[in-house]
Design a protein around this motif. Structure first.
Motif, PDB file in Angstrom:
ATOM      1  N   UNK A   1      39.806 -14.663  -1.134  1.00 16.93           N
ATOM      2  CA  UNK A   1      39.346 -15.024  -2.468  1.00 16.93           C
ATOM      3  C   UNK A   1      38.624 -13.845  -3.091  1.00 16.93           C
ATOM      4  N   UNK A   2      38.822 -13.658  -4.392  1.00 16.44           N
ATOM      5  CA  UNK A   2      38.180 -12.588  -5.132  1.00 16.44           C
ATOM      6  C   UNK A   2      37.358 -13.160  -6.278  1.00 16.44           C
ATOM      7  N   UNK A   3      36.116 -12.724  -6.389  1.00 15.98           N
ATOM      8  CA  UNK A   3      35.273 -13.135  -7.509  1.00 15.98           C
ATOM      9  C   UNK A   3      34.812 -11.897  -8.274  1.00 15.98           C
ATOM     10  N   UNK A   4      35.034 -11.930  -9.585  1.00 14.63           N
ATOM     11  CA  UNK A   4      34.555 -10.856 -10.455  1.00 14.63           C
ATOM     12  C   UNK A   4      33.415 -11.405 -11.301  1.00 14.63           C
ATOM     13  N   UNK A   5      32.247 -10.831 -11.121  1.00 20.10           N
ATOM     14  CA  UNK A   5      31.067 -11.326 -11.825  1.00 20.10           C
ATOM     15  C   UNK A   5      30.060 -10.201 -11.995  1.00 20.10           C
ATOM     16  N   UNK A   6      29.530 -10.101 -13.221  1.00 14.75           N
ATOM     17  CA  UNK A   6      28.517  -9.071 -13.535  1.00 14.75           C
ATOM     18  C   UNK A   6      29.000  -7.678 -13.137  1.00 14.75           C
ATOM     19  N   UNK A   7      30.250  -7.387 -13.481  1.00  7.64           N
ATOM     20  CA  UNK A   7      30.863  -6.082 -13.233  1.00  7.64           C
ATOM     21  C   UNK A   7      30.945  -5.736 -11.748  1.00  7.64           C
TER      22      UNK A   7
ATOM     23  N   UNK B   1      40.533 -16.096 -10.952  1.00 14.15           N
ATOM     24  CA  UNK B   1      41.358 -15.659  -9.819  1.00 14.15           C
ATOM     25  C   UNK B   1      42.829 -15.984 -10.069  1.00 14.15           C
ATOM     26  N   UNK B   2      43.098 -17.202 -10.523  1.00 12.19           N
ATOM     27  CA  UNK B   2      44.483 -17.611 -10.782  1.00 12.19           C
ATOM     28  C   UNK B   2      45.110 -16.782 -11.896  1.00 12.19           C
ATOM     29  N   UNK B   3      44.384 -16.593 -12.981  1.00 13.71           N
ATOM     30  CA  UNK B   3      44.934 -15.840 -14.105  1.00 13.71           C
ATOM     31  C   UNK B   3      45.136 -14.373 -13.723  1.00 13.71           C
ATOM     32  N   UNK B   4      44.151 -13.774 -13.069  1.00 16.48           N
ATOM     33  CA  UNK B   4      44.269 -12.370 -12.655  1.00 16.48           C
ATOM     34  C   UNK B   4      45.450 -12.152 -11.709  1.00 16.48           C
TER      35      UNK B   4
END
Length: 353
Positions: free
Chosen positions: A81-87, A201-204
């Motif tokens: 799983x990948x999370x992108x948050x606060x750069x 995550x799904x959209x990316x």
């Protein structure tokens, strides 16, 4: 030295509902198709806690640039799983269900679909309802279906949508798998909702698209008309919510095999028939995914051991004879607050903690 894929299987078996071994080894074949040996080794060194590549590299004494590239590659293939948050981008190990299985939308082919189906029938499907805490639960689409209001916000699919800032919709992995295997049904495919970082995550990864609340509600209504059951993750704050059919959905198929699906699903509602209003049209019989409704003397009768409180019989009843009833206070189920708490409860019940 133990085979790397058997080590990976054991690790996945320690997570969520598990990843049991079989005599035929179909589960190893699935892992070999999804993971390279390098992927397997990296997964074994990851934890369910989100970490930036720099922390992973430092912890494992690996080059940071290579580690970052490998983690991103695995996340793009639905293995982390990948999370992108606060750069900042962070990665974490995930269970097979809910997780790796659902993230194979872009990779599934006929061979993988048939192997996963065989594994489900042999071993995996038996794990879904084996513990007191389920992974998913069933809820009505809105408060209008319930005779006694108010209902909790996490019990109302429309309210769940209203509470989200970021929403994506994606094809159902279960119906996708079934069609790839040459089976399945004609129910709507774009039917599952993702929220927050799960939506991103799904959209990316090219598995879904962003939608607004109005479109999400319209899709829910369309899914209800098609006879799909709303199933959010079993927590008060959810990262996703599925629209499920009884023929393809692994969770509903597992429930259907239970002697008392009502007890296993942890729903807080059940259907009741007003015999004076029932016209005997049998619409409820056709729509029920659990075969909980039958006709006796041209009147619908609900088997409360099989009713999972989804409301499909209520939303389509032409004579308003069906209604959802809230269970008594002592029988109400309070879901875990977060998804992490859900997984921790399951782990304790499985003796993994």
């Amino acid at each position: 030295m133990e085979n790397i894929y058997e080590q990976l299987r054991q690790r996945l078996d320690d997570m969520a509902t598990g990843f049991p071994a079989t005599k035929g080894g179909i589960e190893i074949k699935i892992l070999e198709k999804l993971f390279t040996p390098a992927d397997a080794r990296m997964f074994l060194m990851m934890t369910p806690m989100l970490e930036p590549p720099s922390t992973v590299a430092e912890r494992l004494n690996l080059p940071e640039s290579e580690t970052e590239a490998h983690l991103e590659d695995m996340a793009s293939r639905g293995l982390l799983f990948r999370q992108k948050k606060n750069e900042q981008t962070r990665y974490a190990a995930i269970p097979f269900v809910v997780g790796i299985f659902e993230f194979q939308l872009n990779r599934v082919d006929a061979e993988l679909a048939k192997d996963v189906t065989a594994y489900y029938e042999t071993a995996l499907g038996k794990t879904f309802q084996s513990w007191s805490t389920p992974v998913m639960r069933t809820i009505p689409i809105n408060t209008e279906l319930v005779s006694e209001c108010p209902i909790a916000p996490y019990e109302d699919a429309m309210n769940i949508i209203d509470s989200q800032k970021t929403i994506a919709v994606a094809p159902c992995i279960c119906r996708t798998m079934a069609r790839k295997a040459g089976e399945g049904c004609d129910k709507p495919l774009e039917a599952c909702f993702l929220f927050g970082s799960h939506a991103s995550y799904y959209v990316d990864n090219g598995m879904g698209r962003y939608i607004d609340k109005e479109e999400a509600k319209a899709i829910i209504k369309k899914n209800d008309e098609a006879g799909l059951v709303m199933q959010p993750f079993n927590s008060q704050h959810v990262g996703g919510m599925c629209s499920c059919c009884g023929c393809c959905c692994g969770m509903l198929r597992s429930l259907k095999k239970q002697p008392s699906p009502a007890e296993a699903v942890k729903s807080n509602y059940y259907a009741r028939v007003d015999e004076d209003l029932c016209s005997g049209c049998e619409t409820c019989v056709e729509r029920c995914q659990m075969e909980a409704v039958a006709m006796q003397d041209d009147i619908a009768v609900v088997d409360l051991n099989r009713c999972i409180g989804c409301g499909l019989c209520v939303s389509a009843c032409p004579s308003d004879a069906m209604q959802m009833v809230k269970k008594s206070a002592e029988d109400l189920y309070l879901p875990p607050e977060t998804g992490m708490e859900t997984y921790l409860r399951i782990a304790k019940e499985r003796g993994k903690l």
